[in-house]
Design a protein around this motif. Structure first.
Motif, PDB file in Angstrom:
ATOM      1  N   LYS A  57       0.832  -1.219   0.000  1.00 10.84           N
ATOM      2  CA  LYS A  57       0.000   0.000   0.000  1.00 10.84           C
ATOM      3  C   LYS A  57       0.858   1.257   0.000  1.00 10.84           C
ATOM      4  O   LYS A  57       0.570   2.223  -0.704  1.00 10.84           O
ATOM      5  CB  LYS A  57      -0.897   0.012   1.245  1.00 10.84           C
ATOM      6  N   GLU A  61       0.939   4.248  -2.768  1.00 10.41           N
ATOM      7  CA  GLU A  61       0.743   5.655  -2.386  1.00 10.41           C
ATOM      8  C   GLU A  61       1.894   6.522  -2.890  1.00 10.41           C
ATOM      9  O   GLU A  61       1.686   7.600  -3.423  1.00 10.41           O
ATOM     10  CB  GLU A  61       0.685   5.781  -0.855  1.00 10.41           C
ATOM     11  N   LYS A  64       1.926   7.119  -6.588  1.00  5.85           N
ATOM     12  CA  LYS A  64       0.918   8.126  -6.954  1.00  5.85           C
ATOM     13  C   LYS A  64       1.456   9.532  -6.731  1.00  5.85           C
ATOM     14  O   LYS A  64       1.127  10.460  -7.451  1.00  5.85           O
ATOM     15  CB  LYS A  64      -0.354   7.926  -6.105  1.00  5.85           C
ATOM     16  N   LYS A 121       4.182  13.748   1.906  1.00  2.47           N
ATOM     17  CA  LYS A 121       3.044  12.816   1.862  1.00  2.47           C
ATOM     18  C   LYS A 121       2.850  12.129   3.215  1.00  2.47           C
ATOM     19  O   LYS A 121       2.074  11.184   3.324  1.00  2.47           O
ATOM     20  CB  LYS A 121       3.300  11.752   0.783  1.00  2.47           C
ATOM     21  N   VAL A 151       2.967   6.024   8.483  1.00  4.24           N
ATOM     22  CA  VAL A 151       2.311   7.240   8.015  1.00  4.24           C
ATOM     23  C   VAL A 151       2.229   8.207   9.196  1.00  4.24           C
ATOM     24  O   VAL A 151       1.537   7.951  10.175  1.00  4.24           O
ATOM     25  CB  VAL A 151       0.893   6.939   7.484  1.00  4.24           C
TER      26      VAL A 151
END
Ligand SMILES: Nc1ncnc2c1ncn2[C@@H]1O[C@H](COP(=O)(O)OP(=O)(O)O)[C@@H](O)[C@H]1O
Ligand SMILES: [Mg+2]
Length: 218
Positions: A57, A61, A64, A121, A151
């Protein structure tokens, strides 16, 4: 569909076996998280699945957001395996021994921009060493190995990334470390801004001091 053909095992790590494969004309890398005999089987399966999914994942991310990482080709959750694009290149660790200083400055600056984008990000790599950065044939930089990523935009955690990079240069490439970090920070601050960079650098210093203190007293 033909079965993947294993070319060679690249690394048998504590957590995963990384191999190179050929599959339907593609050069792939598989990262298979292996069962740990000391864990309860059901729990073991869940941990491996969670980490595999998490790593995939994060990579999606990042891609992107324009942060270069190997493309994910397939995720086999039943065996906790990620199949990804093979980056034909060498680890930054090795490249640093071979490239001339001007090239190294350019690479350091570009790496700074890439890590800046990743941090914007809110993604922290968690194991940012020169073994987890690959340079391909045209000296394009790729980040790999997001198993320890998280994150967050906590300054301390962002600073740990920069501290780990700096430390991995310190041990293997003492001579070019200062030059590399100077140019890295030029690229980094271009993306995240001067004030934020200074704030993070203060934390990096703090972390380093703490490390020294632990070394001396521990
Ligand atoms: N997509 C890839 N392309 C080329 N080499 C890779 C790729 N992924 C991993 N490697 C190589 O395999 C090594 C181990 O993979 P990594 O994901 O870092 O696992 P570990 O958690 O064991 O460090 C890397 O240091 C790199 O040399
Ligand atoms: Mg690694």
């Amino acid at each position: 569909m033909e079965e993947p053909e294993q070319i060679k095992v690249i690394r048998i790590g504590a957590e995963a076996v990384v191999s190179r494969l050929r599959w339907n004309g593609f050069d792939l890398v598989s990262k298979h998280r292996v069962p740990k005999p000391y864990r309860i089987p059901e729990l073991d399966r869940r941990i491996r699945d969670k980490r595999t999914l998490h790593e995939a994942k994060i990579i999606v991310e990042l891609k992107k957001a324009g942060v270069p990482a190997p493309a994910i080709m397939l995720l086999d959750r039943s065996s906790s395996t990620i199949y990804m694009q093979y980056i034909n290149g060498i680890e930054l660790k090795r490249a640093l021994d071979e490239l001339d200083p001007i090239k190294i400055e350019k690479i350091a600056r570009r790496l700074g921009e890439i890590i800046g984008k990743m941090h914007l990000k809110k993604i922290v790599h968690g194991d940012l060493t020169t073994s987890n950065i690959i340079l391909d044939k045209s000296e394009k930089i790729y980040l790999i190995d997001f198993g320890l990523s998280s994150v967050t935009d906590d300054v301390e955690e962002l600073a740990v990334d920069i501290h780990l990079l700096d430390r991995s240069l310190e041990s293997a490439h003492h001579k070019i470390r200062e030059r590399f970090m100077k140019h890295f920070l030029i690229g980094y601050s271009k993306i995240v801004g001067k004030n934020r960079t200074l704030e993070i650098l203060r934390k990096v210093k703090e972390i380093r001091m703490r490390g020294r203190y632990v070394e001396r007293s521990g």
